[in-house]
Design a protein around this motif. Structure first.
Motif, short mmCIF file in Angstrom:
data_model
loop_
_atom_site.label_atom_id
_atom_site.label_comp_id
_atom_site.label_asym_id
_atom_site.label_seq_id
_atom_site.Cartn_x
_atom_site.Cartn_y
_atom_site.Cartn_z
N ALA A 16 -1.82 -3.88 -15.11
CA ALA A 16 -2.84 -3.55 -16.12
C ALA A 16 -4.24 -3.89 -15.58
CB ALA A 16 -2.57 -4.31 -17.41
N ASN A 17 -4.38 -5.04 -14.92
CA ASN A 17 -5.67 -5.40 -14.33
C ASN A 17 -6.08 -4.42 -13.23
OD1 ASN A 17 -6.14 -7.64 -15.94
ND2 ASN A 17 -5.07 -9.03 -14.56
N GLN A 18 -5.10 -3.96 -12.45
CA GLN A 18 -5.40 -2.98 -11.42
C GLN A 18 -5.87 -1.65 -12.04
OE1 GLN A 18 -1.60 -3.77 -9.15
NE2 GLN A 18 -2.94 -3.25 -7.45
N PHE A 19 -5.24 -1.24 -13.15
CA PHE A 19 -5.68 -0.03 -13.83
C PHE A 19 -7.14 -0.17 -14.28
CE2 PHE A 19 -1.15 1.22 -14.84
CZ PHE A 19 -1.20 2.41 -14.13
N ILE A 20 -7.46 -1.32 -14.84
CA ILE A 20 -8.84 -1.55 -15.30
C ILE A 20 -9.80 -1.51 -14.12
CG2 ILE A 20 -10.38 -3.30 -16.30
CD1 ILE A 20 -7.94 -4.12 -18.07
N ALA A 21 -9.41 -2.13 -13.00
CA ALA A 21 -10.26 -2.10 -11.81
C ALA A 21 -10.44 -0.67 -11.31
CB ALA A 21 -9.66 -2.98 -10.71
N CYS A 22 -9.40 0.13 -11.37
CA CYS A 22 -9.50 1.53 -10.95
C CYS A 22 -10.47 2.30 -11.84
CB CYS A 22 -8.13 2.21 -10.98
SG CYS A 22 -7.01 1.65 -9.69
N PHE A 23 -10.33 2.13 -13.15
CA PHE A 23 -11.24 2.81 -14.07
C PHE A 23 -12.69 2.38 -13.84
CE2 PHE A 23 -7.46 3.19 -17.03
CZ PHE A 23 -7.27 4.54 -16.78
N TYR A 24 -12.88 1.11 -13.63
CA TYR A 24 -14.23 0.59 -13.37
C TYR A 24 -14.79 1.22 -12.10
CZ TYR A 24 -18.14 -2.57 -12.73
OH TYR A 24 -19.39 -3.07 -12.56
N PHE A 60 -16.08 6.81 -1.14
CA PHE A 60 -15.51 6.87 -2.49
C PHE A 60 -14.06 7.33 -2.43
CE2 PHE A 60 -14.85 9.21 -6.54
CZ PHE A 60 -14.96 8.14 -7.40
N GLN A 61 -13.78 8.35 -1.64
CA GLN A 61 -12.41 8.87 -1.49
C GLN A 61 -11.50 7.82 -0.88
OE1 GLN A 61 -11.43 11.77 -2.71
NE2 GLN A 61 -9.34 11.50 -2.04
N ALA A 62 -11.97 7.12 0.15
CA ALA A 62 -11.16 6.07 0.78
C ALA A 62 -10.85 4.96 -0.22
CB ALA A 62 -11.89 5.51 2.00
N GLY A 63 -11.82 4.61 -1.05
CA GLY A 63 -11.59 3.59 -2.08
C GLY A 63 -10.54 4.05 -3.09
N ALA A 68 -5.12 3.73 -5.28
CA ALA A 68 -3.87 4.42 -5.62
C ALA A 68 -2.69 3.79 -4.88
CB ALA A 68 -3.99 5.90 -5.26
N ARG A 69 -2.88 3.44 -3.62
CA ARG A 69 -1.81 2.79 -2.84
C ARG A 69 -1.43 1.44 -3.48
NH1 ARG A 69 -4.15 2.59 2.12
NH2 ARG A 69 -3.61 4.76 2.41
N ASP A 70 -2.43 0.68 -3.90
CA ASP A 70 -2.16 -0.61 -4.55
C ASP A 70 -1.39 -0.42 -5.85
OD1 ASP A 70 -3.48 -1.88 -2.49
OD2 ASP A 70 -5.35 -2.19 -3.62
N LEU A 71 -1.76 0.61 -6.62
CA LEU A 71 -1.03 0.88 -7.87
C LEU A 71 0.42 1.24 -7.59
CD1 LEU A 71 -3.63 2.97 -9.91
CD2 LEU A 71 -2.81 0.67 -10.43
N ILE A 72 0.65 2.05 -6.57
CA ILE A 72 2.01 2.45 -6.22
C ILE A 72 2.82 1.24 -5.77
CG2 ILE A 72 3.38 3.78 -4.56
CD1 ILE A 72 1.11 5.91 -4.73
N LEU A 73 2.22 0.38 -4.96
CA LEU A 73 2.95 -0.82 -4.50
C LEU A 73 3.31 -1.74 -5.66
CD1 LEU A 73 1.02 -1.71 -1.22
CD2 LEU A 73 3.37 -0.90 -1.42
N LYS A 74 2.38 -1.92 -6.60
CA LYS A 74 2.65 -2.78 -7.74
C LYS A 74 3.75 -2.16 -8.61
CE LYS A 74 1.05 -6.07 -8.41
NZ LYS A 74 1.51 -7.43 -8.02
N GLU A 75 3.71 -0.84 -8.79
CA GLU A 75 4.73 -0.17 -9.58
C GLU A 75 6.09 -0.32 -8.91
OE1 GLU A 75 7.54 2.91 -10.38
OE2 GLU A 75 6.31 2.91 -8.57
N GLN A 76 6.15 -0.22 -7.59
CA GLN A 76 7.41 -0.41 -6.87
C GLN A 76 7.91 -1.84 -7.00
OE1 GLN A 76 6.34 1.01 -2.96
NE2 GLN A 76 6.97 3.11 -3.43
#
Length: 137
Positions: A16-24, A60-63, A68-76
């Motif tokens: 959830a914190n990672q989602f918030i960081a992504c949105f920010y 921006f794209q690299a970020g 996205a990679r961090d979200l996928i790892l956390k989901e896994q």
């Protein structure tokens, strides 16, 4: 080490914190571009704070890729924790049987404990008799 449910809860909180960081990141670092022909980007006055702090498109794209990679790892990680929860591969009947078996083991262990307590009391009583016998002599 924390139990599995605690680990799962912590991983879900981190996601959830990672989602918030992504949105920010997306909200604050994108380019100001109009979406449609009628959209206008207002000119900012020098004393006005910037709404966004744009990054170059490649940065921006690299970020975004890294987030996205961090979200996928956390989901896994969450999927792995869920797959290791006890009882997921057992039917309700098997789980009930396991509980009954554990209750039987608990009864046996309790009987052994009571027997050990009784034996301890008998040994203490004998020890008291021996000590009293020593004092008399």
């Amino acid at each position: 080490m924390a139990d599995r449910l605690t680990q799962l809860q912590e991983a879900a909180d981190e996601l959830a914190n990672q989602f918030i960081a992504c949105f920010y990141y997306l909200e604050r670092r994108h380019d100001l571009e109009p979406f449609g022909p009628n959209d206008k980007i207002p000119d900012l006055k020098p004393e006005q704070p910037k709404e966004v702090d744009s990054l170059p498109p490649d940065v921006f794209q690299a970020g975004m890729v890294e987030l996205a990679r961090d979200l996928i790892l956390k989901e896994q990680q969450i999927e792995y924790l869920i797959s290791n929860l006890p009882g997921l591969d057992n039917s309700e009947r098997e789980q009930e049987q396991l509980i009954r078996d554990l209750e039987e083991e608990l009864k046996v262990a309790e009987a052994q404990r009571l027997e050990a307590v009784k034996e301890k009391q008998e040994v203490l009583a004998k020890l008291n008799q021996v000590l009293r016998g020593i004092r008399r002599h």
